[in-house]
Design a protein around this motif. Structure first.
Motif, PDB file in Angstrom:
ATOM      1  N   GLY A 167     -10.401  -4.192  38.220  1.00 16.16           N
ATOM      2  CA  GLY A 167     -11.264  -4.278  36.920  1.00 16.16           C
ATOM      3  C   GLY A 167     -12.665  -3.973  36.941  1.00 16.16           C
ATOM      4  O   GLY A 167     -13.041  -3.639  36.191  1.00 16.16           O
ATOM      5  N   THR A 168     -13.192  -4.224  38.163  1.00 17.24           N
ATOM      6  CA  THR A 168     -14.651  -3.749  38.216  1.00 17.24           C
ATOM      7  C   THR A 168     -14.561  -2.344  38.479  1.00 17.24           C
ATOM      8  O   THR A 168     -15.512  -1.627  37.915  1.00 17.24           O
ATOM      9  CB  THR A 168     -15.212  -4.347  39.546  1.00 17.24           C
ATOM     10  OG1 THR A 168     -15.222  -5.992  39.586  1.00 17.24           O
ATOM     11  CG2 THR A 168     -16.408  -3.942  39.798  1.00 17.24           C
ATOM     12  N   TYR A 217     -12.432  -0.054  36.916  1.00 15.81           N
ATOM     13  CA  TYR A 217     -12.140   0.272  35.619  1.00 15.81           C
ATOM     14  C   TYR A 217     -13.373   0.139  34.595  1.00 15.81           C
ATOM     15  O   TYR A 217     -13.822   1.191  33.893  1.00 15.81           O
ATOM     16  CB  TYR A 217     -11.073  -0.381  35.271  1.00 15.81           C
ATOM     17  CG  TYR A 217      -9.648   0.199  35.432  1.00 15.81           C
ATOM     18  CD1 TYR A 217      -9.272   1.338  35.031  1.00 15.81           C
ATOM     19  CD2 TYR A 217      -8.912  -0.865  36.477  1.00 15.81           C
ATOM     20  CE1 TYR A 217      -7.834   1.746  35.400  1.00 15.81           C
ATOM     21  CE2 TYR A 217      -7.668  -0.373  36.864  1.00 15.81           C
ATOM     22  CZ  TYR A 217      -7.026   0.945  36.296  1.00 15.81           C
ATOM     23  OH  TYR A 217      -5.871   1.203  36.683  1.00 15.81           O
ATOM     24  N   ALA A 218     -13.829  -0.991  34.793  1.00 17.26           N
ATOM     25  CA  ALA A 218     -15.454  -1.028  34.085  1.00 17.26           C
ATOM     26  C   ALA A 218     -16.428   0.090  34.384  1.00 17.26           C
ATOM     27  O   ALA A 218     -17.289   0.470  33.622  1.00 17.26           O
ATOM     28  CB  ALA A 218     -15.873  -2.477  34.338  1.00 17.26           C
ATOM     29  N   THR A 257      -6.382   4.296  30.488  1.00 14.61           N
ATOM     30  CA  THR A 257      -7.559   4.801  31.183  1.00 14.61           C
ATOM     31  C   THR A 257      -7.318   6.306  31.320  1.00 14.61           C
ATOM     32  O   THR A 257      -8.637   7.130  31.495  1.00 14.61           O
ATOM     33  CB  THR A 257      -7.586   4.059  32.523  1.00 14.61           C
ATOM     34  OG1 THR A 257      -7.767   2.694  32.220  1.00 14.61           O
ATOM     35  CG2 THR A 257      -8.788   4.795  33.281  1.00 14.61           C
ATOM     36  N   ALA A 277     -15.759   3.122  32.879  1.00 14.32           N
ATOM     37  CA  ALA A 277     -15.902   3.406  31.560  1.00 14.32           C
ATOM     38  C   ALA A 277     -17.372   3.668  31.145  1.00 14.32           C
ATOM     39  O   ALA A 277     -17.779   4.344  30.321  1.00 14.32           O
ATOM     40  CB  ALA A 277     -15.304   2.090  30.987  1.00 14.32           C
ATOM     41  N   ARG A 282     -10.733   0.652  42.403  1.00 16.84           N
ATOM     42  CA  ARG A 282      -9.582   0.264  41.830  1.00 16.84           C
ATOM     43  C   ARG A 282      -8.282   0.772  42.146  1.00 16.84           C
ATOM     44  O   ARG A 282      -7.302   0.029  42.009  1.00 16.84           O
ATOM     45  CB  ARG A 282      -9.756   0.494  40.279  1.00 16.84           C
ATOM     46  CG  ARG A 282      -9.568   1.848  39.862  1.00 16.84           C
ATOM     47  CD  ARG A 282      -9.510   2.251  38.386  1.00 16.84           C
ATOM     48  NE  ARG A 282      -9.100   3.568  38.027  1.00 16.84           N
ATOM     49  CZ  ARG A 282     -10.251   4.340  37.545  1.00 16.84           C
ATOM     50  NH1 ARG A 282     -11.408   3.957  37.524  1.00 16.84           N
ATOM     51  NH2 ARG A 282      -9.587   5.713  37.111  1.00 16.84           N
ATOM     52  N   VAL A 313      -9.994  -1.498  29.888  1.00 23.74           N
ATOM     53  CA  VAL A 313     -10.652  -2.875  30.788  1.00 23.74           C
ATOM     54  C   VAL A 313      -9.971  -3.836  29.777  1.00 23.74           C
ATOM     55  O   VAL A 313      -9.876  -4.838  30.577  1.00 23.74           O
ATOM     56  CB  VAL A 313     -12.047  -2.746  30.719  1.00 23.74           C
ATOM     57  CG1 VAL A 313     -12.693  -3.921  31.257  1.00 23.74           C
ATOM     58  CG2 VAL A 313     -12.481  -1.476  31.429  1.00 23.74           C
ATOM     59  N   VAL A 339     -12.968   1.591  27.388  1.00 25.54           N
ATOM     60  CA  VAL A 339     -13.323   0.184  27.352  1.00 25.54           C
ATOM     61  C   VAL A 339     -11.966  -0.551  26.884  1.00 25.54           C
ATOM     62  O   VAL A 339     -11.646  -1.533  27.268  1.00 25.54           O
ATOM     63  CB  VAL A 339     -14.299  -0.072  25.922  1.00 25.54           C
ATOM     64  CG1 VAL A 339     -14.471  -1.455  25.662  1.00 25.54           C
ATOM     65  CG2 VAL A 339     -15.596   0.729  26.544  1.00 25.54           C
TER      66      VAL A 339
END
Length: 422
Positions: free
Chosen positions: A97-98, A100-101, A38, A104, A133, A198, A195
């Motif tokens: 995870g939300t 990080y997404a 990331t 992205a 996050r 993630v 991506v």
């Protein structure tokens, strides 16, 4: 080296086996790899952003200071939301995870905007993802190891994270060197790498193990528990110290812009300036974490601000620009991050109950982020009104005074050893 014997320990409880100096837990390593990938994505954008905005789009230093502050602190309250949601649901991996997404998606959105404040809106959304996050991720790390090894665990994570910070500017430099439409190409590659991060999180990071306090915490009223957390004297002291120092912390982007001016560096080489910072951070994160576990995390955290003062003074030195300046400023900045970033989280972790670990870390991160937001605004205003040199002098003097106040107000913290230290 760290991978051996870590999976068995994680499979049992997510904690290292007692009675020996164990390997770093696999959860920490997996999160480190996610952060590394990331950070490659994030630093590709961060490396070109100051030049893109101030040279390409003509943003003033004051406006850039506001944007840099937004980049660091405007989403600070979302850190609290992310930490609280993660603790209430005990779904720290999902909340992280939300975040990080979302970050992205924002990398792709940069391709569709072209004005300074539309870029600012996308960056605010990106920082929203980071705000969501960060606390759950750090809580996963803290809950995966005993109190006496918090510094080492955060040091390993920050070292892997910083490997991405080292590779990101190099990737941006390569893309700018090869691509015709360089900035759009940087944003496209950054999105693809984000991506991948993630995907790694979804496949390899495991949720924190249930703790004895978890079911009890689920039945307690949320507000009294949060009030108990805020009444913790240790957390309050850390928040006040981090905020006081954060107000006088000069952001990387300002230092790199000033260094680029002193060196008269071509735009294509600008992304290389963070490389030395990342390399020193990478080499110093684990030793700094181990040192903090032995001698005291508060001592290391406060002492870690001295290299930042040194970087400011080096930029103000009257000698001609040369290799010393080109390498010294980024290297001192790397030492600053190695001794403060993970060490602050390691200092806070053992002070917090497991069922409020993410919330407590979010409170600390929010205090620091809001202070740095204010600091970026103040430094941008000082640069606009007085010029860069007086602004740097004021920041260095203020940071030195803040260190003296922090050491004077909390001498017991400087004498104390961390929990579990040998």
């Amino acid at each position: 080296m760290y991978l051996s014997a870590s999976r068995a320990a994680d499979a049992a409880q997510g904690l290292p086996a007692p009675g020996r100096r164990s390997a770093v837990p696999g959860t920490v390593l997996a999160l480190g790899l996610v952060s590394m990938v990331t950070d490659v994505s994030a630093e590709m954008v961060t490396a070109v952003l100051p030049l893109y905005l101030m040279v390409g789009l003509g943003m003033s230093p004051l406006a850039f200071g506001a944007l840099d502050g937004l980049h660091q602190g405007a989403t600070a309250l979302l850190r609290l939301a992310g930490g609280r949601i993660a603790d209430r649901t005990r779904r720290r991996k999902l909340v992280a995870g939300t975040g990080y997404a979302l970050s992205a998606v924002c990398k792709a959105a940069l391709l569709a905007v072209s004005t300074p404040w539309s870029v600012a809106a996308v960056l605010a959304a990106d920082r929203t993802g980071k705000g969501l996050r960060t606390a759950p991720r750090d809580a996963l790390i803290s809950l995966s190891c005993p109190p006496g090894e918090q510094g080492r665990a955060f040091g390993v994570h920050r070292a892997l994270d910083t490997a991405g910070a080292l590779l990101g500017p190099l990737a941006a430099f390569g893309v700018l060197w090869l691509a015709v439409d360089g900035y759009d190409a940087v944003f496209t590659v950054s999105f693809c790498v984000a991506v991948l991060g993630v995907v790694l999180l979804a496949l390899f990071v495991r949720e924190a193990p249930a703790t004895a306090t978890g079911p009890v915490a689920a039945t307690r009223p949320a507000r009294p528990a949060f009030r108990t957390l805020l009444r913790s004297p240790g957390l309050r002291r850390l928040c006040l110290t981090a905020a006081l120092l954060g107000v006088f912390t000069v952001g990387d982007a300002f230092l790199y812009l000033l260094l680029q001016r002193r060196l008269d560096l071509p735009a294509a080489y600008f992304p290389l300036l963070p490389v030395a910072t990342a390399a020193v951070f990478l080499l110093g994160a684990l030793p700094a974490g181990r040192l903090a576990d032995r001698v005291g995390r508060h001592r290391v955290f406060l002492a870690g601000h001295l290299p930042l003062i040194g970087a400011c003074l080096l930029l103000l030195a009257p000698w001609p620009a040369g290799p010393l300046l080109a390498v010294g400023v980024p290297a001192l900045l790397g030492l600053f991050y190695a001794a403060t970033d993970g060490v602050l989280m390691a200092a806070a972790g053992p002070l917090l109950p497991p069922d409020l670990r993410a919330t407590g870390l979010a409170v600390l991160q929010t205090a620091q982020a809001l202070a740095r937001f204010a600091g970026s605004l103040l430094f941008g205003a000082a640069w606009t009104l007085w010029g860069p040199s007086p602004a740097l002098w004021a920041a260095a003097a203020g940071l030195l005074a803040a260190l003296a106040v922090a050491a004077w107000r909390h001498p017991a913290y400087l004498r104390a050893r961390p929990p579990g230290a040998a």
